[in-house]
Scaffold this motif. Structure first.
Motif, PDB file in Angstrom:
ATOM      1  N   TRP A 249      88.158  13.080   6.879  1.00  0.00           N
ATOM      2  CA  TRP A 249      87.532  13.873   5.816  1.00  0.00           C
ATOM      3  C   TRP A 249      86.723  15.024   6.401  1.00  0.00           C
ATOM      4  CZ3 TRP A 249      88.635  13.981   0.833  1.00  0.00           C
ATOM      5  CH2 TRP A 249      89.254  12.872   0.239  1.00  0.00           C
ATOM      6  N   TRP A 250      86.073  14.788   7.553  1.00  0.00           N
ATOM      7  CA  TRP A 250      85.237  15.829   8.174  1.00  0.00           C
ATOM      8  C   TRP A 250      86.097  16.972   8.678  1.00  0.00           C
ATOM      9  CZ3 TRP A 250      80.938  14.145   6.469  1.00  0.00           C
ATOM     10  CH2 TRP A 250      80.744  12.756   6.343  1.00  0.00           C
ATOM     11  N   GLU A 251      87.228  16.580   9.255  1.00  0.00           N
ATOM     12  CA  GLU A 251      88.178  17.569   9.771  1.00  0.00           C
ATOM     13  C   GLU A 251      88.738  18.407   8.613  1.00  0.00           C
ATOM     14  OE1 GLU A 251      90.956  15.486  12.201  1.00  0.00           O
ATOM     15  OE2 GLU A 251      92.079  17.289  12.735  1.00  0.00           O
ATOM     16  N   ARG A 252      89.056  17.731   7.516  1.00  0.00           N
ATOM     17  CA  ARG A 252      89.572  18.444   6.345  1.00  0.00           C
ATOM     18  C   ARG A 252      88.524  19.406   5.792  1.00  0.00           C
ATOM     19  NH1 ARG A 252      91.854  13.414   2.917  1.00  0.00           N
ATOM     20  NH2 ARG A 252      92.516  12.283   4.775  1.00  0.00           N
ATOM     21  N   ALA A 294      79.538  22.347   7.609  1.00  0.00           N
ATOM     22  CA  ALA A 294      80.666  21.413   7.742  1.00  0.00           C
ATOM     23  C   ALA A 294      80.831  20.996   9.209  1.00  0.00           C
ATOM     24  CB  ALA A 294      81.954  22.062   7.214  1.00  0.00           C
ATOM     25  N   GLY A 295      80.659  21.962  10.107  1.00  0.00           N
ATOM     26  CA  GLY A 295      80.758  21.675  11.538  1.00  0.00           C
ATOM     27  C   GLY A 295      79.676  20.710  11.997  1.00  0.00           C
ATOM     28  N   ASP A 296      78.465  20.885  11.474  1.00  0.00           N
ATOM     29  CA  ASP A 296      77.366  19.962  11.809  1.00  0.00           C
ATOM     30  C   ASP A 296      77.664  18.548  11.333  1.00  0.00           C
ATOM     31  OD1 ASP A 296      75.883  21.841  13.085  1.00  0.00           O
ATOM     32  OD2 ASP A 296      74.423  22.161  11.460  1.00  0.00           O
ATOM     33  N   LEU A 297      78.227  18.454  10.119  1.00  0.00           N
ATOM     34  CA  LEU A 297      78.574  17.122   9.596  1.00  0.00           C
ATOM     35  C   LEU A 297      79.644  16.469  10.475  1.00  0.00           C
ATOM     36  CD1 LEU A 297      78.682  17.955   5.768  1.00  0.00           C
ATOM     37  CD2 LEU A 297      77.017  16.479   6.904  1.00  0.00           C
ATOM     38  N   MET A 298      80.595  17.283  10.919  1.00  0.00           N
ATOM     39  CA  MET A 298      81.661  16.765  11.776  1.00  0.00           C
ATOM     40  C   MET A 298      81.100  16.253  13.102  1.00  0.00           C
ATOM     41  SD  MET A 298      84.949  18.807  13.170  1.00  0.00           S
ATOM     42  CE  MET A 298      86.429  17.947  13.568  1.00  0.00           C
ATOM     43  N   GLU A 305      83.585  18.295  18.171  1.00  0.00           N
ATOM     44  CA  GLU A 305      83.202  19.701  18.028  1.00  0.00           C
ATOM     45  C   GLU A 305      84.209  20.414  17.127  1.00  0.00           C
ATOM     46  OE1 GLU A 305      80.754  21.832  19.043  1.00  0.00           O
ATOM     47  OE2 GLU A 305      79.714  19.971  19.559  1.00  0.00           O
ATOM     48  N   PRO A 306      83.732  21.184  16.154  1.00  0.00           N
ATOM     49  CA  PRO A 306      84.676  21.935  15.305  1.00  0.00           C
ATOM     50  C   PRO A 306      85.578  22.862  16.120  1.00  0.00           C
ATOM     51  CG  PRO A 306      82.373  22.506  14.773  1.00  0.00           C
ATOM     52  CD  PRO A 306      82.341  21.322  15.679  1.00  0.00           C
ATOM     53  N   ALA A 307      85.034  23.422  17.191  1.00  0.00           N
ATOM     54  CA  ALA A 307      85.844  24.346  18.005  1.00  0.00           C
ATOM     55  C   ALA A 307      87.084  23.652  18.582  1.00  0.00           C
ATOM     56  CB  ALA A 307      84.999  24.933  19.125  1.00  0.00           C
ATOM     57  N   ASP A 308      87.025  22.298  18.707  1.00  0.00           N
ATOM     58  CA  ASP A 308      88.171  21.573  19.268  1.00  0.00           C
ATOM     59  C   ASP A 308      89.382  21.572  18.335  1.00  0.00           C
ATOM     60  OD1 ASP A 308      86.529  21.084  21.366  1.00  0.00           O
ATOM     61  OD2 ASP A 308      86.151  18.968  20.869  1.00  0.00           O
TER      62      ASP A 308
END
Ligand SMILES: [Fe+2]
Ligand SMILES: [Fe+2]
Ligand SMILES: [Fe+2]
Ligand SMILES: [Fe+2]
Length: 402
Positions: A249-252, A294-298, A305-308
């Motif tokens: 869900w976080w990735e989405r 959203a990135g912080d939640l992930m 890391e969202p950058a990944d």
């Protein structure tokens, strides 16, 4: 290139707008660039997807703190949707908006098909676009039949209007609409954005037809919306199945926010109407902050890391532009395709034939009758062939002698 992860957006607590700010001026229906209207419709689809996705997420989320954060962002998405869709002017009929919806489907899906790096995904877009191309032709005939108006006034001469894969052949068995998903660990990040964008566009088209169809009085209009509305259901199934269901869900959530950044950025760079461009820019600055959250939640809940999972910078901006030669080439080479399981075939197989028999019951569907009725009334079909005769000889119009 622009990387939204490197920028500072508008803090969330400053994103709320009052009634005066929400009361935007709609575009001028007579003077506006048809592609401005297309960008509005595409971004409306994206904002509706953001809202509905967030509701689905919230319904499976047990952490009250996350639920509250989702509600906060979602309210802003809801305001963004109200602003974007309210840029559309009031119109005499939903059919006018319908033509613009199919123009969006044709030119946005064509762009995505041309840019898509993965051949299997590319085939999915090439397959689907020939169907929405045919819908535009059927609705254009309905438009002239019941309103005495020409589709060229809506789509301009940016998009041709002529038969694609015939609508009656779009009614496949539902199991043949499920494609194979991409693999989230190896797929090009651009492919994820493409799938999300087209899925959202088709979803809003489906919702629109299933709600406006019964508002018509004319039986042929009611029947045509019912028929094409059911094909848009097939299209949603087709495109949503391309997305890897293994994404968390976080990735989405991160992918959704990133895609919003991508499309606002794209359309901001292309927009010709300065008032509309200012809204795309404002919304981009809101989305950059929503992406950061959203990135912080992930990071916190997914330990990643969202950058990944994202590209190092936004891909080349999405553009609304004519795709006439691209579409003519597809018409010449892919018009007789259908699906079998997760793949494509040229022969009408048994499951397809059975579905066709059950649904049509030996009668001509509305998509055929609307053309017959147009011919009966005006002596010809409505077409807008700006680049010469239809590339498929069998689909060239026979002029009636009346
Ligand atoms: Fe948004
Ligand atoms: Fe369509
Ligand atoms: Fe569609
Ligand atoms: Fe957002």
């Amino acid at each position: 290139m622009f990387n939204p992860l490197d920028h500072q957006g508008i803090p969330l607590e400053r994103q709320l707008r009052n009634w005066r700010e929400l009361d935007v001026d709609p575009i001028d229906p007579l003077a506006a660039d048809p592609y401005t209207r297309c960008r509005i419709i595409a971004l409306n689809g994206i904002e509706v997807e953001a809202i509905l996705f967030s509701h689905q997420f919230a319904r499976t989320c047990t952490d009250p703190e996350v639920k509250r954060k989702l509600a906060e962002i979602r309210y802003i998405e809801a305001q963004q949707q109200r602003v974007v869709n309210w840029l559309l002017p009031g119109v005499p009929s939903a059919l006018e908006t319908t033509l613009a919806y199919e123009q969006v489907a044709v030119d946005l899906t064509s762009w995505v098909a041309r840019m898509e790096p993965d051949p299997y995904l590319q085939q999915a877009y090439e397959f689907g676009v020939l169907e929405d191309f045919d819908h535009l032709y059927r609705y254009a005939n309905l438009f002239e039949l019941i309103e005495r108006r020409k589709a060229a006034k809506v789509v301009d001469d940016l998009t041709e209007v002529m038969p694609g894969r015939p609508t009656k052949a779009h009614h496949r068995h539902p199991v043949d609409n499920v494609r194979d998903p991409y693999d989230r660990t190896t797929v090009n990040p651009l492919s994820k954005l493409h799938a999300l964008t087209i899925m959202a566009a088709e979803q809003q088209t489906m919702n629109f037809y299933m709600n406006v169809g019964p508002q018509y009085m004319e039986p042929i209009a009611r029947q045509l919306y019912q028929e094409i509305g059911l094909i848009e259901e097939e299209h949603v199934t087709h495109y949503e199945s391309l997305v890897d269901p293994g994404e968390t869900w976080w990735e989405r959530l991160v992918n959704h926010e990133y895609n919003e950044c991508y499309l606002y950025y794209s359309f901001m760079t292309q927009e010709s109407d300065p008032k509309v461009r200012a809204i795309w820019e404002l919304h981009l600055n809101m989305e950059v902050e929503q992406l950061r959250i959203a990135g912080d939640l992930m990071r916190r809940y997914d330990g990643r890391e969202p950058a990944d999972i994202l590209a190092p910078a936004l891909p080349e901006p999405v553009r609304f532009e004519p795709n006439k030669e691209f579409l003519r080439n597809l018409l010449a080479t892919q018009i007789d395709l259908t699906t079998l399981g997760a793949g494509y075939v040229r022969e009408a197989h048994e499951r397809f034939e059975r579905m066709q028999q059950q649904l049509h019951g030996g009668e001509a569907p509305a998509s055929e009758r609307v053309i017959d009725e147009h011919r009966a009334k005006f002596g010809d079909e409505y077409r807008l062939e700006t680049q010469g005769p239809h590339p498929v000889a069998a689909l060239r119009e026979e002029k009636q002698h009346v």
